[in-house]
Design a protein around this motif. Structure first.
Motif, short mmCIF file in Angstrom:
data_model
loop_
_atom_site.label_atom_id
_atom_site.label_comp_id
_atom_site.label_asym_id
_atom_site.label_seq_id
_atom_site.Cartn_x
_atom_site.Cartn_y
_atom_site.Cartn_z
N TYR A 1 34.42 -3.06 24.71
CA TYR A 1 34.73 -4.66 24.29
C TYR A 1 33.63 -5.26 24.48
O TYR A 1 32.37 -5.25 24.69
N GLY A 2 33.99 -6.39 23.55
CA GLY A 2 32.28 -7.28 23.56
C GLY A 2 33.10 -8.31 25.10
O GLY A 2 32.03 -8.86 25.81
N SER A 3 33.62 -8.50 25.46
CA SER A 3 34.07 -9.61 26.55
C SER A 3 34.90 -8.80 27.56
O SER A 3 35.67 -8.24 27.23
N PHE A 4 34.47 -9.75 28.62
CA PHE A 4 35.37 -9.25 30.02
C PHE A 4 35.53 -10.24 31.17
O PHE A 4 34.66 -10.92 31.46
N LEU A 5 37.19 -9.99 30.86
CA LEU A 5 37.27 -10.90 32.16
C LEU A 5 37.38 -10.40 34.05
O LEU A 5 38.82 -9.60 33.71
N LEU A 6 36.79 -10.98 35.13
CA LEU A 6 37.22 -9.81 36.01
C LEU A 6 37.13 -10.70 36.67
O LEU A 6 37.07 -11.93 37.68
N ASP A 7 38.72 -9.86 37.69
CA ASP A 7 38.78 -10.54 38.74
C ASP A 7 37.93 -10.22 39.82
O ASP A 7 36.99 -9.44 39.94
N ASN B 1 29.59 -10.92 27.31
CA ASN B 1 29.95 -12.31 27.62
C ASN B 1 31.21 -11.67 29.20
O ASN B 1 32.38 -10.64 29.41
N VAL B 2 30.56 -11.99 29.78
CA VAL B 2 31.27 -11.95 31.23
C VAL B 2 31.67 -12.89 31.69
O VAL B 2 31.16 -14.58 32.16
N ARG B 3 33.15 -13.01 32.59
CA ARG B 3 33.91 -14.74 33.43
C ARG B 3 34.19 -13.57 34.42
O ARG B 3 35.05 -12.92 34.43
N LEU B 4 34.05 -14.47 35.67
CA LEU B 4 34.87 -14.11 36.76
C LEU B 4 36.09 -14.85 36.51
O LEU B 4 35.99 -16.24 36.38
N LEU B 5 37.21 -14.46 36.88
CA LEU B 5 38.72 -14.72 36.17
C LEU B 5 39.14 -14.62 38.02
O LEU B 5 40.29 -14.06 38.81
N THR B 6 39.33 -15.67 38.78
CA THR B 6 39.58 -15.87 40.03
C THR B 6 40.42 -16.53 40.55
O THR B 6 40.68 -18.23 40.00
#
Ligand code: MG
Length: 288
Positions: free
Chosen positions: A38-44, A72-77
């Motif tokens: 995957y290219g982009s990661f949404l992380l809890d 690409n990384v996003r913390l989705l909290t």
């Protein structure tokens, strides 16, 4: 899944996506490396990367892999009672470094949401640094709001605060805006602790007030996260520990997802939990 969890998460799904197709098929059990396609990661955050102040084993190594591969990384909290600055510095102390633009919290959506809802005064139940979100949204926290509205983002309200909230929510047309829909969260020792979504449900049962939500699984947080990834919006995966928020939200947003077992979902229960809620991740991870 505990009965309260199932009831509340089903209610979220009914509100957020009444026409969502029931999941079919079995998720794949994979190692984290498999997801590097995957290219982009949404992380809890809580329950996925850390619990309170301890990072789960393998997380720092996996984060280093993502950084090295330029993902690409996003913390989705759904953590909404701490400001973005506070979350960033708390993460840094655990060895997790995120840029501010990579942290998307349900609290930070309040400003966008309030352009529609138009709140001016509320009674606030949450941590002091989360007040920043109210200020950004031009909402004043007061003891006796002119319209009976409570914003809930904290997990440890005092009895006095709860009594005051109940008094306000017992008025006609009262509502709670819940900035963290999570019902339970895993403590560092592994037991589940009731959190904001649970408290909101309790307040609703006592007062019959209206509930409004901001955060996973509701779509606004995913829309904002996906928009922040433009132009790389293909090949996005959400990784989380909670079926009713992370995985349900990803299904509603139409993106792939991986569920980390052993935190909010037990290994021996994942199939029955998936069947119960009707949402399934594409992948199952046994940690990082
Ligand atoms: Mg979580």
């Amino acid at each position: 899944m505990l009965p309260t969890e199932a009831t509340i998460y089903k209610q979220y799904l009914k509100t957020a996506a009444p026409n969502l197709q029931k999941a079919k098929g079995d998720p794949w059990k994979v190692e984290f490396d498999t997801l590097l396609k995957y290219g982009s990661f949404l992380l809890d955050g809580w329950g996925t990367l850390y619990s309170e102040t301890s990072v789960y084993p393998g997380v720092l190594e996996s984060m280093a892999q993502l950084r090295k591969a330029n993902k690409n990384v996003r913390l989705l909290t759904n953590a909404a009672s701490r400001s973005i600055d506070q979350i960033q510095s708390d993460l840094h102390l655990m060895g997790l470094d995120f840029d501010k633009h990579e942290i998307i919290s349900s609290g930070s959506l309040l400003k966008v949401l309030n352009e529609e809802v138009g709140l001016k005064e509320v009674y606030y139940l949450g941590g002091p640094s989360g007040m920043q979100f109210l200020e950004d949204a031009k909402i004043e926290a007061v003891q006796n709001p002119s319209e009976p509205t409570v914003i809930l983002s904290g997990i440890n309200p005092t009895q006095e605060e709860m009594d005051k909230a109940i008094e306000i929510l017992s008025e006609k047309d009262a509502r709670i805006l819940v900035l963290n829909p999570d019902v339970y969260a895993p403590s560092p020792s592994g037991e589940k602790i009731p959190v904001t979504g649970y408290i909101a449900n309790m307040l609703k049962e006592k007062t019959n007030c209206q509930l409004l939500f901001c955060g996973k699984p509701f779509s606004l947080i995913f829309q904002i996260a996906l928009r922040s990834l433009i132009p790389s919006t293909e090949s996005v995966i959400m990784i989380g520990d909670t079926l009713g928020t992370d995985i349900a939200g990803a299904s509603i947003a139409g993106i792939d997802s991986a569920l980390v077992l052993g935190r909010n979902v037990r290994e021996e229960e994942f199939r029955s939990d998936i069947y119960e809620l009707g949402v399934s991740p594409n992948y199952i991870l046994n940690g990082f």
